[in-house]
Design a protein around this motif. Structure first.
Motif, PDB file in Angstrom:
ATOM      1  N   GLY A  24      69.668  54.404 156.231  1.00 26.30           N
ATOM      2  CA  GLY A  24      70.461  53.461 155.443  1.00 26.30           C
ATOM      3  C   GLY A  24      70.260  53.590 153.953  1.00 26.30           C
ATOM      4  N   GLY A  25      69.973  54.785 153.482  1.00 27.87           N
ATOM      5  CA  GLY A  25      69.660  54.961 152.072  1.00 27.87           C
ATOM      6  C   GLY A  25      70.823  55.415 151.218  1.00 27.87           C
ATOM      7  N   CYS A  26      71.649  56.314 151.734  1.00 25.11           N
ATOM      8  CA  CYS A  26      72.664  56.909 150.858  1.00 25.11           C
ATOM      9  C   CYS A  26      73.840  55.972 150.640  1.00 25.11           C
ATOM     10  CB  CYS A  26      73.134  58.243 151.421  1.00 25.11           C
ATOM     11  SG  CYS A  26      74.184  58.083 152.866  1.00 25.11           S
ATOM     12  N   ARG A  27      74.077  55.111 151.575  1.00 25.25           N
ATOM     13  CA  ARG A  27      75.146  54.101 151.522  1.00 25.25           C
ATOM     14  C   ARG A  27      76.542  54.718 151.559  1.00 25.25           C
ATOM     15  NH1 ARG A  27      71.945  50.413 152.977  1.00 25.25           N
ATOM     16  NH2 ARG A  27      73.303  48.707 152.366  1.00 25.25           N
ATOM     17  N   CYS A  65      78.026  55.567 154.323  1.00 25.23           N
ATOM     18  CA  CYS A  65      78.673  55.238 155.589  1.00 25.23           C
ATOM     19  C   CYS A  65      79.109  53.784 155.644  1.00 25.23           C
ATOM     20  CB  CYS A  65      77.731  55.544 156.741  1.00 25.23           C
ATOM     21  SG  CYS A  65      76.301  54.446 156.765  1.00 25.23           S
ATOM     22  N   CYS A 121      75.507  53.501 159.894  1.00 24.61           N
ATOM     23  CA  CYS A 121      74.424  54.223 160.566  1.00 24.61           C
ATOM     24  C   CYS A 121      73.312  53.304 161.026  1.00 24.61           C
ATOM     25  CB  CYS A 121      73.859  55.315 159.662  1.00 24.61           C
ATOM     26  SG  CYS A 121      73.038  54.686 158.197  1.00 24.61           S
ATOM     27  N   CYS A 139      72.506  60.558 154.694  1.00 24.73           N
ATOM     28  CA  CYS A 139      71.108  60.420 155.119  1.00 24.73           C
ATOM     29  C   CYS A 139      70.963  60.340 156.622  1.00 24.73           C
ATOM     30  CB  CYS A 139      70.449  59.225 154.448  1.00 24.73           C
ATOM     31  SG  CYS A 139      71.101  57.625 154.945  1.00 24.73           S
ATOM     32  N   ALA A 140      72.044  60.054 157.327  1.00 27.44           N
ATOM     33  CA  ALA A 140      71.935  59.958 158.782  1.00 27.44           C
ATOM     34  C   ALA A 140      71.798  61.347 159.387  1.00 27.44           C
ATOM     35  CB  ALA A 140      73.167  59.261 159.349  1.00 27.44           C
TER      36      ALA A 140
HETATM   37  S1  FES Z   1      74.434  57.649 156.360  1.00 21.36           S
HETATM   38 FE1  FES Z   1      73.251  57.176 154.613  1.00 21.36          FE
HETATM   39  S2  FES Z   1      73.346  55.034 154.662  1.00 21.36           S
HETATM   40 FE2  FES Z   1      74.310  55.508 156.504  1.00 21.36          FE
END
Ligand code: FES
Ligand SMILES: Cc1cc2nc3c(=O)[nH]c(=O)nc-3n(C[C@H](O)[C@H](O)[C@H](O)COP(=O)(O)O)c2cc1C
Ligand code: SF4
Ligand code: SF4
Ligand code: SF4
Lengths: 634, 843
Positions: free
Chosen positions: B49-52, B54, B68, B40-41
């Motif tokens: 901070g959605g996909c988690r 990272c 991120c 998501c970044a």
């Molecule tokens: S890149 Fe998606 S939560 Fe950090």
């Protein structure tokens, strides 16, 4: 400060007038809980009776006093006599009581539940003291002290009961000392996590920037919880005064109340209270010549559970979708419109005037080391005496459930603390003191104060499924563990309740639940698996029964149960016949009935209504298609 | 507080690093070459901070913080890929994939599949086994590969969402969406268009415009910015869907309008498969409009591109070789007297093409009859328009302006990069005022919308001029006090705002350019700018209008923008060219020279003969597509499009920018300059032995300041500094004809402005047909209701003895009684606006 003092004197004069009234006073509990039980209709008929009988009496509408199971409550004070409370009043009962009391001066001892006098006299003889009732006796009323006693629509009632003394004290102390006082009192946030309130305030106070905001979190999204609503309906000024104190401490000049639109009565009460505050110079510029400016705006939310989460709440106030954000930055540093913002729960704020009025030492007499003060709970579920209670922290679950709540009708099975984000605790935890640490250690949370009591008629798998289904639907959809993970949890649980569970499901639930807890962005996801994880931990055998034996011991899981009438017990009273939506139950009156399983949709209505335990839920064993096929080939 | 140092020391994966304060852990890792998987970044967007994906381990922090979103702090100890972190990532990735058709990600046969099954992917299915259009360029695939995920422990939920294909240019298959929110953040944060949002909650969460509006209704500009950032195949470009990965890229200047955006062309083999914004801060700052983003590829790749020269004889097309073609052209031209020759060239051509073209006319043909189609487009207002270009300021000035006045500007589809700047300015606190008889997406964001009837524009602007005159300040105040109706009040407010604004800018669009009073409007804008010390920025529709003036592609102008009546300059030029050059007959307007006479040879370069154009005995048609009506061209020469040629072009702000050859022209097509040179040489003329564009550029630099460095042109914005003037025929004001009764409708006509080399984009780009008006008439909802017309109906508009049938579009916020028609090239009614009658066409 003179004007407020004058107003106070005037208020006290009026209050004394009311207390020493020459005519009877009738108190009606018309908060939402009372209204749901029919208080407004009773109120109408009371008015009608007074008109018809040409009786003189003053009617005062008050908030919820606690024992919701007794609603509608009607209390009457005869001149010079203590106030007497009557429960579960309906129009006829009201008529009877009023006629006998107002005309014959007979308190109808049998109908009364309690009186508010210091001790019984000849008039109240035979009636217990209200606060000596088992439900009330163990309670300490700090936050709720005014609920049920004052008319929430009258600022004078509040003022007469030492209202706005806390903020005046605060102004005298100065903001540093206010923060110290709250620190000394050991107040922890009542919205869920129990974070020390003073610490949050300090961070906000020391964050650079002139503009700061204070938000009162009145979102109260937990199903079954109504503490905040009751407080706002019963004593809105206490929360508003708390907002003044908090805002003064952190240096905020603008406050918001974020409240769900499903609370129309609370909103109306707040609106009225706010305009009264303006009138009395308690809002606006240079409040009571303290040099402190403050104003309050009400923001109505659309009632999404996640909007109770701080960052989502802020987004929602900003007009955006209520979706949580990662922290840091914390709202106390960069919140609403990027400015330092404090969000406090309704109850936290409602506690503040008490601390500022009576001092930290007084407040610390309640509760235990590290968990000072009182906490309100909404006690619901399969409990005898349900309602709104306030107890000192550190009381055990057993005291709350059995002493206050009167226990369950059927054997106790579990209690869910902390709403959908909390955990389901079994009997062995009954002696756990209710405080932030011990509940967390047990895998649950304090949460905002929902206590749902379950007896043996409750299936824990079904309960876990119910809560997970709720959080799953309320997930904002932002982060994948929560959005997708809870969905898988729900599907697995659903499978189990249908008798299609697989042995590996338990470990799957466990690992998935842990992943969701660790991997989610906000508190919603981080706590969502709690109901599953705790039930797995404390009720594992029940899961195994569902999976291995396809058996639901509580006879709740529809696919696993078949209902029948127990001939020896059935008296043929026909109550079940009247509730069955499909007409599956038949039989002549006074003879054992017959239940046609092909028509039965397993809605459980007959089971709940039968007074003789004559409906039984039998487990049916579900066999897989393969098993059936195997049998046939054999 | 003690002075904080700019950097902090952190430990990442046992390496001690000194990194900038304020970086996130992810940024710090990227700076130091440490890979952390992300979905998501995106570097241009705020952290989500959605996909988690990272997540990392940080000593002293609870759980796994996301790299991120977490800022670095002094002394932080970070571990980016411990076994536990990787495991957790794998778990979460499985969850993501369980909502995503993922056979293309974890199938055991995927390598074989890649090798052998490439061909069947043309099927129009975009979900399912190996059918994802993003295959091979998918960030999800990369992460799956990195984490070595082989199977998914969960059942796959297919969301069964309908694939949304009804909008132009890109399809949306939200079954593939991982809800990373990049598209939304792009649309909200960078484009500030606020079209997209998350809808619903829980498992129902999807992306789309709120309140169930369509993209069109929600104001989507079809800029494609969301498509560019989508990590999956959920958003995919229709035209690029099955093209796969690009092999190389080339940065060039988009030639579809005068903004001159820098685009990154994606190239595969000899084909431009896509165009993306180049990260160039000067003009478009990483943004494009729908034309640059989506129209380029479809335009240059159309299968009907001209590939070979041909001549027409008795209505038949006869393919010939280049030699034959050149010979034929030379023969016709050598027979043609100078005054009966005409050369019309497109202002979309590069400077080098334009320079060679005017040199060709002057030296080879000895003729002054060289012109561009801009003259027709701007008509009597042409010189006034150039006068505004003399005052132009760079687009970047919008970021300094506290007030921006937009006159007749629409930024929804064309010039949408300017719209982004405007919204940015508003976000910064600047005010935008728009003066436009028509409703568009600016009226929604503007502080004030002045909506004069089209024939009140001059009056309105002149009032503003009066109100802002220095000495008139006081009268202005008293006038406003005297209460003269709402409009007067509004005007004095606007005047006041302009007077108080700091470095205001006036943006000039093209809404009114073809109205009768356009010269007066343009002049009033000029005066207003002088009165208020405002910068002006006209935003021409033509990509190289500036260059066409500077190259001298007009009878009145010589290279460098000198007047052709300037004897000294003309002599100097003939000396340097060592050729006699004709002088401009000073008493005649240029328009009369070329437009409206019967010629012997008409040479059209990037120009499509409009219906009522000068007839000629012989027409040479040099373009990228065949002319619409056969028989109009006698000799057809295939030319290169801007993606196939080198050169320079000057945008509306006056920046000289490079046009770069990305691929070879199709078939035998050649760049314009080369064809011209070949003919010139065939005719034995000297001065046309250019071997490449660089040499032409070098020659230009002898006449025109600022030229010289071809490899890296001077991209400084500069107002049009020229000495020459264009002569225009002012049409006689129609006078106030007393109509017997009030005409039912006033018809305002504009020509299509989204044109490349004479062709409306709608001709060759399918999606453009859905967005750009053409042969349409916009009707107010009230009028439409009265006549029972709905969008898409055919209506007949008639005036005097003409009549025309057009497609109706109902447009809200438009005054009653006003019609706005957009017609193809060159059709005008005089005067414009004109009273007309309209009725629904009988069926
Ligand atoms: S890149 Fe998606 S939560 Fe950090
Ligand atoms: C999903 C979720 C829902 C929440 N709902 C509420 C709520 O309804 N009311 C509330 O006061 N706090 C709620 N909270 C807690 C708040 O985010 C916050 O911690 C609290 O308002 C802080 O106030 P306090 O410090 O006074 O407790 C919720 C938290 C989460 C994660
Ligand atoms: S944990 Fe759930 S509610 Fe919280 S941000 Fe993630 S998806 Fe939204
Ligand atoms: S195309 Fe552009 S305007 Fe439309 S949704 Fe995508 S980013 Fe927004
Ligand atoms: S459509 Fe693409 S960019 Fe938008 S949220 Fe879905 S995956 Fe992300």
């Amino acid at each position: 400060m003179n004007s407020l003092q004058k107003a106070k004197q005037e208020a006290r004069r009026k209050w004394d007038l009311l207390k020493n009234s020459k005519i009877p006073i009738i108190y009606m509990g018309t908060a939402t809980c009372g209204r749901a039980a029919g208080a407004l209709e009773v109120l109408e008929s009371v008015k009608k009776i007074l008109r018809e009988k040409r009786l003189k009496a003053k009617i005062v509408q008050v908030g919820c006093i606690g024992p919701c199971y007794l609603e509608p409550l009607m209390d009457i004070t005869m001149p010079g006599r203590p106030r007497i409370s009557y429960a579960n009043v309906n129009s006829e009962k009201a008529k009877k009581i009023i006629e006998s009391l107002l005309i014959k001066n007979d308190p109808q001892t049998k109908l009364a539940v309690g009186h508010f006098g210091d001790e019984s006299d000849e008039f109240t003889n035979g009636i217990p003291r209200f606060f000596d009732l088992p439900m009330l006796k163990p309670q300490e009323r700090v936050v709720l002290r005014n609920c049920g006693f004052i008319d929430p629509q009258q600022i004078d009632h509040y003022l007469a009961n030492d209202g706005y003394l806390g903020i005046i004290n605060a102004f005298h102390k100065g903001w540093q000392k206010v923060i110290c006082e709250v620190q000394e009192a050991g107040l922890r946030g009542r919205g869920g996590a129990g974070f020390p309130t003073f610490k949050k305030w300090q961070i906000c106070r020391s964050s650079p920037g002139k503009t700061k905001y204070l938000i009162c979190n009145a979102d109260e999204g937990d199903p079954g919880a109504f503490m905040n609503r009751s407080l706002l309906e019963g004593d809105p000024h206490s929360v508003l005064e708390g907002m003044l104190i908090a805002a003064y401490a952190i240096g905020a000049s603008q406050g918001y109340i974020y409240i769900r639109a499903e609370y129309p009565l609370a909103i109306a009460r707040l609106k009225r209270a706010i305009s009264q505050m303006r009138e009395y110079g308690l809002l606006g510029k240079n409040i009571q010549k303290s040099g402190f400016d403050f104003d309050i705006v009400i923001k109505e939310g659309a009632g999404a559970f996640v909007c109770g989460e701080e960052t989502a709440l802020i987004s929602s106030i900003e007009g955006k979708r209520g979706m949580p954000k990662s922290r840091p930055p914390f709202p106390a540093v960069a919140g609403l419109h990027g400015k330092p913002t404090i969000i406090n729960n309704v109850e936290t704020l409602g506690t503040l005037p008490n601390i500022l009025r009576n001092g930290a030492t007084w407040y610390k007499q309640f509760g235990t080391q590290g968990n000072h003060g009182t906490k309100t709970f909404s006690l619901v579920g399969k409990i005898r005496r349900s309602g709104l209670i306030e107890v000192p922290l550190g009381m055990t679950l057993r005291q709350i459930i059995f002493d206050i709540g009167g226990g369950t009708r059927k054997p106790f099975k579990a209690v869910q603390t902390g709403g959908p984000s909390g955990g389901c605790l079994s009997e062995e935890f009954l002696d756990t003191p209710v405080n932030y640490e011990s509940l967390t250690a047990a895998g649950s949370i304090m949460g905002s104060g929902g206590l749902i009591v379950m007896d043996e008629d409750t299936c824990v798998v079904d309960v876990a499924h119910y809560f997970l289904d709720f959080t799953q639907q309320e997930s904002c959809g932002k982060c994948s563990p929560c959005r997708v993970g809870t969905r898988h949890l729900v599907e697995i649980l659903e499978r189990i309740t249908k008798g299609q569970g697989r042995p590996e499901d338990l470990s799957k639930l466990q690992t998935l639940g842990e992943t969701i807890k660790r991997g989610s962005l906000c508190g919603l996801g981080q706590t969502a698996p709690n109901p599953v994880l705790t039930t797995l931990r404390y009720f594992r055998p029940e899961y195994l029964l569902h999976i291995k034996e396809k058996y639901c011991p509580a006879a709740v899981c529809r696919e696993l149960v078949e209902y029948r009438v127990v001939p020896g017990k059935c008296t043929g009273c026909q109550r079940c016949v009247s509730v069955c939506p499909t007409g599956a139950i038949t039989g002549p009156r006074a003879e054992p009935h017959n239940l046609d399983p092909t028509k039965c949709i397993k809605c459980r209505a007959c089971y709940e209504i039968c007074r003789f335990d004559a409906i039984a839920g039998d487990a049916i064993v579900i066999r897989s298609r393969r098993e059936v096929a195997d049998e046939q080939t054999q | 507080m003690s002075k904080r140092s700019k950097t902090v020391k952190i430990t990442m994966d046992n390496k001690v690093l000194q990194v900038k304060r304020k970086l996130t852990i992810l940024q710090a890792a990227e700076c130091n070459g440490i890979y952390i998987p992300t979905l998501c970044a995106h570097e241009a967007l705020t952290p989500f901070g959605g996909c988690r994906m990272c997540i990392v381990e940080v000593e002293g922090m609870r759980g796994f913080p996301t790299a991120c979103t977490t800022p670095v702090e002094e002394g932080m100890v970070i571990r980016t890929h411990t076994a536990q972190v990787q495991n957790e990532r794998r778990e979460i990735l499985q969850l993501i994939l369980s909502e995503h058709t993922s056979s293309c990600l974890i199938c055991g046969q995927k390598d074989e599949c890649r090798e052998y099954m490439g061909t069947i992917r043309k099927a129009g299915v975009i979900t399912g086994c190996r059918y994802c259009p993003n295959d091979g360029q998918c960030e999800l695939q990369d992460v799956v590969e990195y984490l070595g995920l082989k199977e998914i422990d969960y059942p796959i939920y297919y969301r069964q969402l309908r694939v949304e294909k009804e909008d132009p240019f890109y399809d949306r298959d939200y079954n593939l969406c991982i809800l990373c929110g990049r598209c939304i953040r792009m649309c909200q944060e960078i484009r500030m268009a606020d079209v997209l949002a998350f809808k619903q909650r829980g498992r129902q969460t999807v992306i789309g415009p709120a309140y169930n509006r369509t993209h069109w209704q929600a104001g989507c500009e079809f800029c494609g910015a969301c498509v560019s950032v989508c990590p999956t195949g959920a958003l995919s470009e229709k035209a690029r869907k099955w093209e796969g990965k690009a092999e190389r890229e080339e940065v060039t200047t988009c030639s579809l309008c005068g903004v001159g955006c820098q685009v990154r062309l994606l190239i595969k083999g000899e084909k431009v498969i896509g165009s993306l914004p180049a990260e160039d801060p000067l003009v478009n700052d990483g943004q494009l409009c729908v034309k640059g983003r989506f129209c380029v590829t479809e335009l240059v790749n159309n299968h009907r591109r001209l590939r070979k020269p041909y001549r027409t004889q008795n209505g038949a097309e006869l393919q010939i070789s280049w030699e034959q073609a050149i010979e034929l052209a030379a023969k016709k031209l050598s027979d043609c007297p100078a005054e009966r020759f005409g050369l019309l060239v497109s202002p979309n051509c590069t400077n080098e093409d334009l320079y060679v073209a005017q040199k060709f006319a002057r030296v080879v043909m000895g003729s002054v009859n060289i012109d561009t189609t801009a003259r027709k487009f701007y008509g009597p207002g042409f010189n006034a328009y150039l006068n505004l270009m003399r005052m132009s300021v760079p687009l970047a000035d919008l970021s300094k302006a506290s007030l921006i006045l937009c006159v007749g500007l629409d930024t929804r589809f064309g010039r949408s990069v300017v719209g982004v700047q405007l919204r940015k300015a508003i976000g910064r606190g600047a005010k935008v005022i728009t003066i436009n008889p028509r409703n568009n997406n600016l009226t929604m964001i503007a502080e004030k919308w002045l909506q004069p009837a089209p024939d009140e524009m001059v009056h309105l602007l002149r009032s503003l001029v009066k109100l802002t005159e220095k000495k008139g300040r006081r009268t202005m105040m008293s006038a406003s006090r005297r209460k003269r109706g709402d409009l007067a009040d509004e005007l004095s407010q606007v005047a006041e705002m302009l007077g108080e604004a700091c470095s205001p800018v006036i943006l000039v669009g093209s809404e009114f350019l073809q109205r009768r009073e356009s010269p007066q409007i343009l002049e009033a804008i000029g005066k207003l700018a002088r009165n208020t010390c405002a910068g002006v920025l006209p935003l021409p529709a033509q990509s190289n209008l500036y260059g066409s003036v500077l190259m001298g592609a007009y009878p009145e102008l010589l290279p460098g923008g000198f007047s052709s009546t300037d004897k000294g300059r003309a002599d100097d030029l003939s000396e340097r060219w060592s050729a006699d050059i004709p002088t401009f007959p000073s008493r005649r307007s240029a328009e009369a020279l070329l437009w409206g006479r019967k010629l012997k040879v008409l040479y059209l370069i990037g120009v499509v003969p409009p219906n009522r154009e000068p007839h000629s005995d012989f027409t040479i048609f040099q373009n990228i597509y065949p002319s619409g009506s056969p028989g109009q061209a006698d000799l057809v020469l295939p030319a290169a499009a801007f993606t196939e040629t080198d050169g320079t072009s000057i945008n509306g702000e006056g920046r000289i920018q490079r046009v770069r050859k990305a691929v070879h022209p199709p078939g035998e097509a050649l760049p314009d300059w080369e064809i011209l040179c070949r003919i010139a040489r065939k005719l034995g003329k000297k001065g046309f032995d250019f071997g490449n564009v660089r040499q032409i550029h070098k020659e230009i630099s002898r006449f025109v300041a600022g030229f010289g460095n071809f490899a890296k042109p001077r991209r400084k914005a500069s107002p049009l500094l020229i000495e020459g003037e264009l002569r225009v025929v002012r049409r006689k004001s129609a006078g106030k004809k007393r109509a017997d009764k009030k005409p039912p409708f006033m018809m305002n006509v504009s020509t299509v402005e989204h044109i490349y080399r004479g062709f409306p984009l709608t001709d060759w780009v399918e999606g453009a047909r859905m967005l750009f008006a053409e042969e349409t008439v916009d009707v107010s909802p009230e009028d439409a209701k009265k006549l029972g017309i709905s969008t898409g109906d055919e209506v007949v508009v008639s005036w005097e003895h003409f009549q025309k049938s057009l497609l109706a579009r109902i447009v809200s916020g438009q005054q009653r009684g006003m019609l706005y028609a957009t017609l193809r090239n060159g059709e005008f009614i005089e005067p414009n606006p004109h009273p007309v009658i309209m009725r629904k066409k009988d069926v």
